[in-house]
Design a protein around this motif. Structure first.
Motif, PDB file in Angstrom:
ATOM      1  N   CYS A 203      26.975  18.026 -17.888  1.00  0.00           N
ATOM      2  CA  CYS A 203      26.633  19.247 -17.151  1.00  0.00           C
ATOM      3  C   CYS A 203      27.484  20.433 -17.590  1.00  0.00           C
ATOM      4  O   CYS A 203      27.103  21.589 -17.354  1.00  0.00           O
TER       5      CYS A 203
ATOM      6  N   THR B 132      28.865  23.074 -20.033  1.00  0.00           N
ATOM      7  CA  THR B 132      28.390  23.679 -21.288  1.00  0.00           C
ATOM      8  C   THR B 132      29.384  23.507 -22.426  1.00  0.00           C
ATOM      9  O   THR B 132      28.984  23.500 -23.595  1.00  0.00           O
TER      10      THR B 132
ATOM     11  N   ASN C 287      20.478  17.051 -19.304  1.00  0.00           N
ATOM     12  CA  ASN C 287      21.636  17.941 -19.307  1.00  0.00           C
ATOM     13  C   ASN C 287      22.050  18.336 -20.716  1.00  0.00           C
ATOM     14  O   ASN C 287      22.516  19.459 -20.947  1.00  0.00           O
TER      15      ASN C 287
ATOM     16  N   SER D 271      20.074  18.784 -23.201  1.00  0.00           N
ATOM     17  CA  SER D 271      18.991  19.471 -23.913  1.00  0.00           C
ATOM     18  C   SER D 271      18.949  20.966 -23.653  1.00  0.00           C
ATOM     19  O   SER D 271      18.007  21.624 -24.101  1.00  0.00           O
ATOM     20  N   TRP D 272      19.930  21.531 -22.970  1.00  0.00           N
ATOM     21  CA  TRP D 272      19.849  22.964 -22.667  1.00  0.00           C
ATOM     22  C   TRP D 272      20.271  23.878 -23.816  1.00  0.00           C
ATOM     23  O   TRP D 272      19.610  24.886 -24.062  1.00  0.00           O
TER      24      TRP D 272
ATOM     25  N   LYS E 263      18.539  21.372 -28.667  1.00  0.00           N
ATOM     26  CA  LYS E 263      17.080  21.206 -28.640  1.00  0.00           C
ATOM     27  C   LYS E 263      16.557  20.769 -30.000  1.00  0.00           C
ATOM     28  O   LYS E 263      15.682  19.899 -30.107  1.00  0.00           O
TER      29      LYS E 263
ATOM     30  N   SER F  64      11.187  17.071 -17.504  1.00  0.00           N
ATOM     31  CA  SER F  64      12.042  18.252 -17.660  1.00  0.00           C
ATOM     32  C   SER F  64      12.714  18.262 -19.025  1.00  0.00           C
ATOM     33  O   SER F  64      12.848  19.324 -19.663  1.00  0.00           O
TER      34      SER F  64
ATOM     35  N   ASN G 186      12.300  21.099 -22.042  1.00  0.00           N
ATOM     36  CA  ASN G 186      13.376  21.785 -22.764  1.00  0.00           C
ATOM     37  C   ASN G 186      13.239  21.600 -24.272  1.00  0.00           C
ATOM     38  O   ASN G 186      13.463  22.542 -25.046  1.00  0.00           O
TER      39      ASN G 186
ATOM     40  N   LYS H 190      10.497  30.730 -23.116  1.00  0.00           N
ATOM     41  CA  LYS H 190      11.904  30.593 -22.787  1.00  0.00           C
ATOM     42  C   LYS H 190      12.225  31.281 -21.472  1.00  0.00           C
ATOM     43  O   LYS H 190      13.003  30.789 -20.656  1.00  0.00           O
TER      44      LYS H 190
ATOM     45  N   GLU I 202      13.525  28.584 -18.769  1.00  0.00           N
ATOM     46  CA  GLU I 202      14.968  28.446 -18.722  1.00  0.00           C
ATOM     47  C   GLU I 202      15.655  29.441 -17.809  1.00  0.00           C
ATOM     48  O   GLU I 202      16.832  29.285 -17.525  1.00  0.00           O
TER      49      GLU I 202
END
Length: 570
Positions: A324, A326, A375, A377-378, A383, A426, A430, A565, A569
């Motif tokens: 989670c 970044t 989490n 894949s953000w 991606k 989800s 992404n 996007k 997102e």
């Protein structure tokens, strides 16, 4: 802290139950006496008060005043047999094995509850510090392996497992208190945990290497629990008759490791899960040397019964929470074997005639693995990397359409499967927001299998939130280069048609643009009449007649990928 701060008028829950039964008996006898003497019983003080109020109101009584309002029963307070200060003093002053075991048993009997406020006070009293010092001392003693001071490793392993059990109980506190503890003992404790997990997993791997036959391992005698009858008796006496909230341990069917070693793995991995609840600590945990490799080795241990299933779930949960942050996402996706381990967990199947514990483990493990991938894949870079992994895309596609639980009447299993489908769809959404080349590869994956999966979700899913996620993924994939592939799927065109025809009037000020309408606009702009698939699109346009919708959407001049996007997102 005062000695009586955590005590009530009852020293145990059994006394509290006995007192309540006595009170109920007295109330029953009193009610029977009231019924027998109803004619002669004089008015009480409450009756006099009511009469005075009635006279003041002119003899008029409202029906509302006759309602008896009863106070809700008070919540039972946890009554530990020892205060945290007493436990800390006992842990700090114990040196011999008997003294150490006695203090640890006291800690287990006092800390085994689910009251977060009491656990917060235990951390304030320094229980975590005392237990970590105990672990460090015990780990130091395991280094005495050479004669003539060779130690009994089985006895020390028992102490280590019980100390981890007590420490895990303390960390059932709030995340704020766990953060305080992490800041003062986190580094030293994680170093000990990494060593414990590494050595135990390595020992079990060597065990299966020497005796690789599952038949011989299964036929081996069950290991001893590691507790003597005297130890169990002492533990029961020091519990003070208090109800335990810790589930009983499950025996290892493969005969690898005894009860103490399994307990050590379960509690050590769960301590990492408690630390992963602290948002500020997730970066330090993920970057701690050797930690990710240790828990991945535990997750990948085969056969699955070689390690406790609780330990595997705790390690997966830790990875999902670390993802989670970044600051960890790109580092974790580059960690060797991490993504493949999650994919392997996601591909696990529920075998027939398996015990309920194994079934629940598989379902929960797949759910946690799909959440971890979601989490990760953000970031845009992730991606691209994840979308180029065919096994991962196939795994998410498989989980997205699993709707039938092994036990059809189990509401818990249905909820876990629904949660897993939401995470999987989800994650596909992404990945579908990747650059143009990745979109084309996803649409061509498995001869259009991903599009078939999203169509299945759009047509057959009962959860509207998951259906919207599926249409969001379809919209992210819809570009000029993929439009012909999508229109060539009759079921996909049917799903768009059904969704558009079932939609009510939209309020543009409160609801975002429909993903299906935006997808249809992209298809209409990309498919020309001379293309073979134009007939399928023409049929859809005639059925939907989206003239007004297209007029509203035509004002947008941005690229479709950027629109996707923004919708997905933001």
């Amino acid at each position: 802290l005062e000695n009586d701060e955590y005590k009530t008028s009852h020293t145990s829950l059994e006394e509290l139950v006995d007192d309540e039964e006595d009170n109920n008996d007295n109330e029953t006898k009193g009610d029977q006496g009231d019924e027998n003497n109803n004619q002669t019983k004089p008015a009480t003080r409450k009756d006099d008060t009511v009469n005075r109020r009635d006279n003041a109101d002119g003899g008029k009584r409202s029906e509302g005043r006759s309602v008896v309002i009863q106070e809700p029963p008070k919540r039972r307070k946890v009554s530990p047999p020892f205060t945290p200060k007493e436990i800390v003093d006992a842990l700090n002053s114990s040196m011999s094995m008997e003294e150490r075991l006695g203090s640890i048993y006291k800690a287990i009997s006092a800390f085994d509850h689910d009251d977060k406020e009491l656990h917060n006070r235990e951390i304030q009293a320094g229980a975590d510090i005392a237990l970590v010092k105990m672990l460090a001392f015990l780990e130091f003693k395991t280094g005495f392996r050479r004669p003539p001071i060779k130690v009994n490793l089985d006895a020390i392993t028992k102490e280590i497992s019980l100390t981890c059990q007590a420490l895990e109980m303390v960390y059932r506190a709030s995340s704020e208190s766990v953060e305080v503890s992490f800041n003062r003992v986190g580094t030293d404790l994680m170093q000990i945990i990494v060593i414990l997990i590494d050595e135990e997993v390595k020992a079990r791997m060597q065990k299966f290497t020497q005796d690789s036959s599952p038949a011989s391992a299964a036929s081996a005698p069950l290991p001893s629990t590691g507790f003597s009858s005297d130890d169990q008796k002492d533990g029961d006496e020091e519990d003070g008759g208090q109800r335990s909230v810790t589930p009983p341990p499950y025996e290892n069917a493969w005969g690898v490791g005894d009860w103490d070693r399994d307990l050590m793995l379960r509690k050590a991995s769960k301590i990492l899960g408690h630390f992963a609840r602290v948002g500020q600590a997730t970066r330090d945990i993920a970057h701690f040397p050797g930690l990710l490799g240790s828990i991945l080795n535990l997750i990948n241990m085969r056969p699955y019964d070689a390690v406790p299933w609780e330990a595997r779930l705790s390690c997966l949960w830790t990875i999902a929470n670390l993802a989670c942050n970044t600051d960890n996402m790109m580092m974790m996706i580059c960690c060797p074997g991490l993504v493949n381990s999650l994919v392997n967990v996601g591909f696990r199947q529920v075998e027939p005639m398996e015990p309920i514990e194994r079934t629940m483990e598989v379902l929960r493990a797949r759910s946690i693995a799909s959440r971890a991938i979601l989490n990760l894949s953000w970031p845009p870079e992730n991606k691209i990397l994840l979308s180029e992994n065919p096994a991962l895309v196939s795994m998410l596609s498989q989980l997205a359409v699993k709707r039938s639980p092994p036990y059809s009447r189990s509401k818990t299993m249905q909820d876990i499967l629904a949660q897993t489908r939401r995470y999987a769809v989800s994650g596909l959404r992404n990945l579908a927001a990747a650059p143009r080349r990745s979109k084309i590869a996803l649409c061509e994956h498995g001869n259009g299998r991903l599009l078939d999966t999203l169509t299945d979700v759009a047509l057959n899913e009962d959860n509207e939130a998951i259906v919207e996620l599926a249409f969001a993924a379809i919209h992210n994939l819809a570009i000029h280069d993929t439009a012909e592939i999508m229109v060539g799927k009759p079921d996909l065109v049917l799903a768009l048609k059904n969704h558009l025809l079932s939609e009510g009037p939209e309020d543009e000020s409160t609801k975002p643009k429909s993903h299906a309408s935006s997808t249809l606009l992209v298809l209409e702009r990309s498919i020309t009449p001379e293309m073979p698939s134009y007939d399928n699109l023409r049929e859809l346009l005639d059925a939907v007649n989206p003239t007004d919708t297209m007029a509203d959407l035509s004002s947008s001049k941005s690229d479709n990928s950027e629109t996707a996007k923004e919708i997905v997102e933001v």
